[in-house]
Design a protein around this motif. Structure first.
Motif, PDB file in Angstrom:
ATOM      1  N   GLU A  34       0.827  -1.132  -0.054  1.00 31.00           N
ATOM      2  CA  GLU A  34       0.166   0.051   0.045  1.00 31.00           C
ATOM      3  C   GLU A  34       0.888   1.312  -0.072  1.00 31.00           C
ATOM      4  OE1 GLU A  34      -2.417   0.764   3.202  1.00 31.00           O
ATOM      5  OE2 GLU A  34      -1.025  -0.113   4.987  1.00 31.00           O
ATOM      6  N   CYS A 102      -6.667  -5.533  -5.046  1.00 27.78           N
ATOM      7  CA  CYS A 102      -5.251  -4.889  -5.311  1.00 27.78           C
ATOM      8  C   CYS A 102      -5.299  -4.847  -6.862  1.00 27.78           C
ATOM      9  CB  CYS A 102      -4.121  -5.713  -4.808  1.00 27.78           C
ATOM     10  SG  CYS A 102      -3.712  -6.224  -3.417  1.00 27.78           S
ATOM     11  N   ARG A 164      -8.089   3.810   4.625  1.00 25.95           N
ATOM     12  CA  ARG A 164      -8.239   2.360   4.745  1.00 25.95           C
ATOM     13  C   ARG A 164      -9.095   2.083   6.004  1.00 25.95           C
ATOM     14  NH1 ARG A 164      -6.544   3.057   0.676  1.00 25.95           N
ATOM     15  NH2 ARG A 164      -4.617   2.319  -0.238  1.00 25.95           N
TER      16      ARG A 164
END
Length: 167
Positions: A34, A102, A164
Protein backbone atom coordinates in the motif's frame (compact mmCIF):
# COMPACT_ATOMS: atom_id res chain seq x y z
CA UNK A 1 -6.89 -26.53 -12.11
CA UNK A 2 -5.20 -23.60 -10.41
CA UNK A 3 -1.85 -24.02 -8.76
CA UNK A 4 -1.60 -23.83 -4.96
CA UNK A 5 -0.20 -20.77 -3.20
CA UNK A 6 2.38 -20.82 -0.42
CA UNK A 7 3.91 -18.23 1.91
CA UNK A 8 7.62 -17.50 1.59
CA UNK A 9 9.56 -15.97 4.45
CA UNK A 10 12.23 -13.63 3.13
CA UNK A 11 15.71 -12.91 4.39
CA UNK A 12 16.10 -9.40 5.85
CA UNK A 13 16.21 -6.68 3.16
CA UNK A 14 16.13 -9.27 0.37
CA UNK A 15 12.64 -8.83 -1.09
CA UNK A 16 13.81 -7.58 -4.51
CA UNK A 17 16.42 -10.35 -4.80
CA UNK A 18 13.92 -13.04 -3.85
CA UNK A 19 11.28 -11.74 -6.28
CA UNK A 20 13.76 -11.63 -9.15
CA UNK A 21 15.04 -15.16 -8.50
CA UNK A 22 11.60 -16.70 -7.98
CA UNK A 23 10.36 -15.14 -11.23
CA UNK A 24 13.45 -16.49 -13.05
CA UNK A 25 12.47 -19.98 -11.91
CA UNK A 26 9.03 -19.57 -13.52
CA UNK A 27 7.07 -19.06 -10.33
CA UNK A 28 4.18 -16.67 -9.88
CA UNK A 29 4.54 -14.22 -7.00
CA UNK A 30 2.13 -11.92 -5.22
CA UNK A 31 3.41 -9.27 -2.81
CA UNK A 32 0.61 -6.84 -1.92
CA UNK A 33 1.59 -3.33 -0.79
CA UNK A 34 0.00 0.00 0.00
CA UNK A 35 1.06 3.59 -0.57
CA UNK A 36 1.47 5.53 2.63
CA UNK A 37 2.62 9.00 3.59
CA UNK A 38 5.42 9.22 6.11
CA UNK A 39 7.08 12.20 7.72
CA UNK A 40 10.80 12.70 7.29
CA UNK A 41 12.62 15.85 8.29
CA UNK A 42 9.35 17.83 8.38
CA UNK A 43 8.44 16.67 4.87
CA UNK A 44 5.67 14.34 3.75
CA UNK A 45 7.01 11.52 1.60
CA UNK A 46 4.97 8.96 -0.37
CA UNK A 47 6.34 5.44 0.08
CA UNK A 48 5.23 1.91 -0.64
CA UNK A 49 4.87 -0.38 2.37
CA UNK A 50 4.47 -4.15 2.15
CA UNK A 51 1.16 -5.42 3.49
CA UNK A 52 3.00 -8.42 4.97
CA UNK A 53 6.59 -7.26 5.64
CA UNK A 54 9.13 -10.05 5.31
CA UNK A 55 6.76 -12.37 3.44
CA UNK A 56 5.34 -12.90 -0.04
CA UNK A 57 3.04 -15.40 -1.71
CA UNK A 58 4.36 -17.79 -4.35
CA UNK A 59 2.63 -20.24 -6.67
CA UNK A 60 4.29 -22.92 -8.76
CA UNK A 61 3.59 -26.19 -10.52
CA UNK A 62 4.50 -28.88 -8.03
CA UNK A 63 5.06 -31.37 -10.86
CA UNK A 64 7.73 -29.18 -12.49
CA UNK A 65 9.33 -27.55 -9.43
CA UNK A 66 10.33 -29.26 -6.22
CA UNK A 67 9.32 -27.14 -3.26
CA UNK A 68 12.72 -27.59 -1.60
CA UNK A 69 14.28 -25.55 -4.42
CA UNK A 70 12.27 -22.55 -3.20
CA UNK A 71 14.02 -22.81 0.18
CA UNK A 72 17.41 -22.60 -1.52
CA UNK A 73 16.50 -19.58 -3.66
CA UNK A 74 18.67 -16.52 -3.08
CA UNK A 75 16.80 -14.06 -0.84
CA UNK A 76 14.39 -16.69 0.54
CA UNK A 77 14.66 -17.86 4.12
CA UNK A 78 12.09 -20.67 3.83
CA UNK A 79 8.62 -21.73 2.81
CA UNK A 80 6.31 -21.43 5.81
CA UNK A 81 5.23 -24.84 7.07
CA UNK A 82 3.46 -26.19 10.13
CA UNK A 83 5.03 -29.61 9.94
CA UNK A 84 8.42 -30.89 8.86
CA UNK A 85 7.40 -32.68 5.70
CA UNK A 86 5.45 -30.18 3.52
CA UNK A 87 4.89 -26.41 3.27
CA UNK A 88 1.46 -25.07 4.25
CA UNK A 89 -0.85 -24.07 1.40
CA UNK A 90 -2.71 -20.77 1.59
CA UNK A 91 -6.46 -21.15 0.98
CA UNK A 92 -7.29 -20.09 -2.60
CA UNK A 93 -10.22 -18.01 -1.32
CA UNK A 94 -7.86 -15.87 0.75
CA UNK A 95 -5.49 -15.27 -2.17
CA UNK A 96 -8.28 -14.49 -4.62
CA UNK A 97 -9.96 -12.03 -2.24
CA UNK A 98 -6.62 -10.30 -1.62
CA UNK A 99 -5.98 -10.09 -5.37
CA UNK A 100 -9.43 -8.57 -5.92
CA UNK A 101 -8.55 -5.84 -3.41
CA UNK A 102 -5.35 -4.99 -5.35
CA UNK A 103 -4.54 -3.58 -8.77
CA UNK A 104 -2.42 -5.66 -11.23
CA UNK A 105 0.85 -4.40 -9.69
CA UNK A 106 -0.24 -5.53 -6.19
CA UNK A 107 -1.13 -2.08 -4.83
CA UNK A 108 -3.96 -2.23 -2.30
CA UNK A 109 -6.99 -0.34 -3.58
CA UNK A 110 -9.18 1.76 -1.29
CA UNK A 111 -12.28 0.09 0.11
CA UNK A 112 -15.15 0.21 -2.38
CA UNK A 113 -17.84 0.72 0.17
CA UNK A 114 -17.55 2.92 3.19
CA UNK A 115 -20.48 3.68 5.43
CA UNK A 116 -21.15 6.25 8.09
CA UNK A 117 -19.67 5.11 11.39
CA UNK A 118 -16.82 3.08 9.83
CA UNK A 119 -13.52 3.51 11.64
CA UNK A 120 -10.82 4.39 9.11
CA UNK A 121 -7.10 5.13 9.00
CA UNK A 122 -5.80 7.95 6.81
CA UNK A 123 -2.92 6.69 4.65
CA UNK A 124 -1.85 9.79 2.69
CA UNK A 125 -1.66 13.53 3.15
CA UNK A 126 -1.08 15.72 6.17
CA UNK A 127 -3.35 13.56 8.35
CA UNK A 128 -1.52 10.31 7.57
CA UNK A 129 -1.83 7.68 10.32
CA UNK A 130 -4.75 9.47 11.98
CA UNK A 131 -7.69 7.27 12.95
CA UNK A 132 -11.15 8.70 12.44
CA UNK A 133 -14.80 7.89 11.95
CA UNK A 134 -16.66 8.29 8.66
CA UNK A 135 -19.35 10.88 9.28
CA UNK A 136 -20.84 11.30 5.83
CA UNK A 137 -20.26 10.38 2.19
CA UNK A 138 -21.13 13.23 -0.14
CA UNK A 139 -22.70 12.56 -3.58
CA UNK A 140 -19.42 13.54 -5.26
CA UNK A 141 -17.72 10.66 -3.32
CA UNK A 142 -16.02 13.06 -0.94
CA UNK A 143 -15.69 11.38 2.45
CA UNK A 144 -16.24 13.48 5.56
CA UNK A 145 -14.24 12.06 8.46
CA UNK A 146 -14.22 13.10 12.11
CA UNK A 147 -10.63 13.17 13.39
CA UNK A 148 -9.61 13.68 17.00
CA UNK A 149 -7.31 16.65 16.53
CA UNK A 150 -5.88 18.34 19.64
CA UNK A 151 -8.63 16.88 21.81
CA UNK A 152 -11.45 18.10 19.58
CA UNK A 153 -13.40 16.28 16.85
CA UNK A 154 -12.62 18.01 13.57
CA UNK A 155 -14.55 17.37 10.36
CA UNK A 156 -12.21 16.85 7.39
CA UNK A 157 -12.91 15.98 3.74
CA UNK A 158 -10.63 13.16 2.54
CA UNK A 159 -10.45 11.29 -0.75
CA UNK A 160 -11.61 7.69 -0.47
CA UNK A 161 -8.31 6.61 -2.05
CA UNK A 162 -6.53 7.91 1.05
CA UNK A 163 -8.59 5.86 3.53
CA UNK A 164 -8.33 2.28 4.75
CA UNK A 165 -10.61 0.49 7.16
CA UNK A 166 -8.89 0.44 10.54
CA UNK A 167 -8.69 -2.76 12.42
Amino acid sequence: MTQPWFVVQLKPNAEAIAKRNLLRQGMQIFAPFEEVTSRKARKLIQTCKALFPGYLFVSFDQEAVRWRTVNSTLGVSRLVSFSDDRPAQVPLGLISSLMRRCDPSGKLLPPRFLHGGDVVRVTNGPFADFIGTVEQIAPDQRIWVLLDFLGKNTRVAIRSADLRLAG
